[in-house]
Design a protein around this motif. Sequence first.
Motif, PDB file in Angstrom:
ATOM      1  N   ASN A 142       0.722  -1.134  -0.019  1.00 45.48           N
ATOM      2  CA  ASN A 142      -0.080   0.075   0.118  1.00 45.48           C
ATOM      3  C   ASN A 142       0.771   1.443  -0.019  1.00 45.48           C
ATOM      4  O   ASN A 142       0.499   2.300  -0.614  1.00 45.48           O
ATOM      5  N   HIS A 143       2.051   1.170   0.584  1.00 46.13           N
ATOM      6  CA  HIS A 143       3.021   2.349   0.754  1.00 46.13           C
ATOM      7  C   HIS A 143       4.360   1.832   0.114  1.00 46.13           C
ATOM      8  O   HIS A 143       4.466   0.710   0.476  1.00 46.13           O
ATOM      9  N   VAL A 144       5.113   2.545  -0.369  1.00 45.32           N
ATOM     10  CA  VAL A 144       6.474   2.379  -0.627  1.00 45.32           C
ATOM     11  C   VAL A 144       7.182   3.311  -0.190  1.00 45.32           C
ATOM     12  O   VAL A 144       7.248   4.538  -0.688  1.00 45.32           O
ATOM     13  N   ALA A 145       8.233   3.156   0.921  1.00 42.47           N
ATOM     14  CA  ALA A 145       9.207   4.195   1.218  1.00 42.47           C
ATOM     15  C   ALA A 145      10.517   4.031   0.412  1.00 42.47           C
ATOM     16  O   ALA A 145      11.061   3.086   0.071  1.00 42.47           O
ATOM     17  N   ASP A 201       8.840  -1.746   2.101  1.00 40.11           N
ATOM     18  CA  ASP A 201       7.291  -1.563   2.382  1.00 40.11           C
ATOM     19  C   ASP A 201       7.321  -1.332   3.918  1.00 40.11           C
ATOM     20  O   ASP A 201       7.608  -2.093   4.565  1.00 40.11           O
ATOM     21  N   PRO A 202       6.896  -0.237   4.255  1.00 33.22           N
ATOM     22  CA  PRO A 202       7.018   0.291   5.585  1.00 33.22           C
ATOM     23  C   PRO A 202       5.865  -0.461   6.605  1.00 33.22           C
ATOM     24  O   PRO A 202       6.048  -0.504   7.812  1.00 33.22           O
ATOM     25  N   SER A 245      -0.779   1.380  -7.588  1.00 30.58           N
ATOM     26  CA  SER A 245      -1.762   1.992  -6.792  1.00 30.58           C
ATOM     27  C   SER A 245      -1.031   2.546  -5.316  1.00 30.58           C
ATOM     28  O   SER A 245      -1.902   3.160  -4.436  1.00 30.58           O
ATOM     29  N   ALA A 246       0.101   2.291  -5.216  1.00 31.07           N
ATOM     30  CA  ALA A 246       0.865   2.540  -3.780  1.00 31.07           C
ATOM     31  C   ALA A 246       1.010   3.781  -3.809  1.00 31.07           C
ATOM     32  O   ALA A 246       1.163   4.541  -4.778  1.00 31.07           O
ATOM     33  N   VAL A 247       1.139   4.397  -2.486  1.00 25.49           N
ATOM     34  CA  VAL A 247       1.507   5.762  -2.630  1.00 25.49           C
ATOM     35  C   VAL A 247       3.018   5.857  -1.957  1.00 25.49           C
ATOM     36  O   VAL A 247       3.285   5.003  -1.029  1.00 25.49           O
ATOM     37  N   PHE A 248       4.007   6.418  -2.692  1.00 27.11           N
ATOM     38  CA  PHE A 248       5.471   6.531  -2.378  1.00 27.11           C
ATOM     39  C   PHE A 248       5.732   7.444  -1.257  1.00 27.11           C
ATOM     40  O   PHE A 248       5.342   8.526  -1.572  1.00 27.11           O
ATOM     41  N   ALA A 265       6.714   9.028 -13.882  1.00 35.82           N
ATOM     42  CA  ALA A 265       6.291   7.772 -13.970  1.00 35.82           C
ATOM     43  C   ALA A 265       4.669   7.553 -13.719  1.00 35.82           C
ATOM     44  O   ALA A 265       4.210   6.506 -13.925  1.00 35.82           O
ATOM     45  N   GLY A 266       4.180   8.808 -13.148  1.00 32.37           N
ATOM     46  CA  GLY A 266       2.777   8.628 -12.969  1.00 32.37           C
ATOM     47  C   GLY A 266       2.338   7.972 -11.670  1.00 32.37           C
ATOM     48  O   GLY A 266       1.275   7.669 -11.602  1.00 32.37           O
ATOM     49  N   LEU A 267       3.221   8.021 -10.805  1.00 30.88           N
ATOM     50  CA  LEU A 267       3.156   7.284  -9.406  1.00 30.88           C
ATOM     51  C   LEU A 267       2.758   8.090  -8.481  1.00 30.88           C
ATOM     52  O   LEU A 267       3.483   9.388  -8.471  1.00 30.88           O
ATOM     53  N   ARG A 268       1.846   8.081  -7.541  1.00 33.32           N
ATOM     54  CA  ARG A 268       1.552   8.851  -6.476  1.00 33.32           C
ATOM     55  C   ARG A 268       2.664   8.856  -5.455  1.00 33.32           C
ATOM     56  O   ARG A 268       3.292   8.035  -5.173  1.00 33.32           O
ATOM     57  N   PHE A 269       2.839  10.269  -4.797  1.00 30.93           N
ATOM     58  CA  PHE A 269       3.779  10.247  -3.835  1.00 30.93           C
ATOM     59  C   PHE A 269       3.804  11.374  -2.829  1.00 30.93           C
ATOM     60  O   PHE A 269       2.671  12.262  -3.205  1.00 30.93           O
TER      61      PHE A 269
END
Length: 211
Positions: free
Chosen positions: A79-82, A102-103, A137-140, A155-159
Amino acid sequence: MPKINRLSGCTDWIDLDFVERQRTPERAMKLGIQLQLAGVSLSNTVSILEELGVDRSRKAVHDWVQKADLQPTEGRSPNHVAVDETVIRINDQQFWLYAAADPDINNLLHLRLFSTTTTALTEIFLRELRQKHDVESAVFLVDGAQHLQTALARAGLRFQTERNGNRNAIERIFRELKRRTSSFSNCFSHVEPQTAENWLQAFAAWLNAPN
């Protein structure tokens, strides 16, 4: 962080398919690999194996870790990526270790070693991460580094910028990594960058391994 006490855990994550000749009992090889990744020196690892009746050289144990080609398990859907980076020294030269974790479960997802840090290299790192895991779909979670934010945006990734909270997971992992490499003064000596990266990948597999 768990340290030597993890040696009693499961060893199924260590694949010994690389073994061509069964000169050493499989259990002893797995123990040697575990000891090395847990922070025991090559000399002390050899001594422990000798007490078990297994006489192998320091180079043999080093080669086990290298040839096992251990890496973090693929196919995660966090779900999240640090994401962060830290400096690693190899033969008195600076290299940048990129890592994604993955935190929620304190597991490393991917890591790479680069000779410098740029937006283009960050994009390569993210592309490899996306090939290995479902992170669309992860939040960085990132710090204020502009190249990280730019690469994620492209990259179109959410952060989101987060200096504490869940992003602390990657900082804890980096601290453990630097504790582990303290015997090298946080420096790998007399090795090629690829050898250092192979060891770091194996360390990540050990860190993620179930007990």
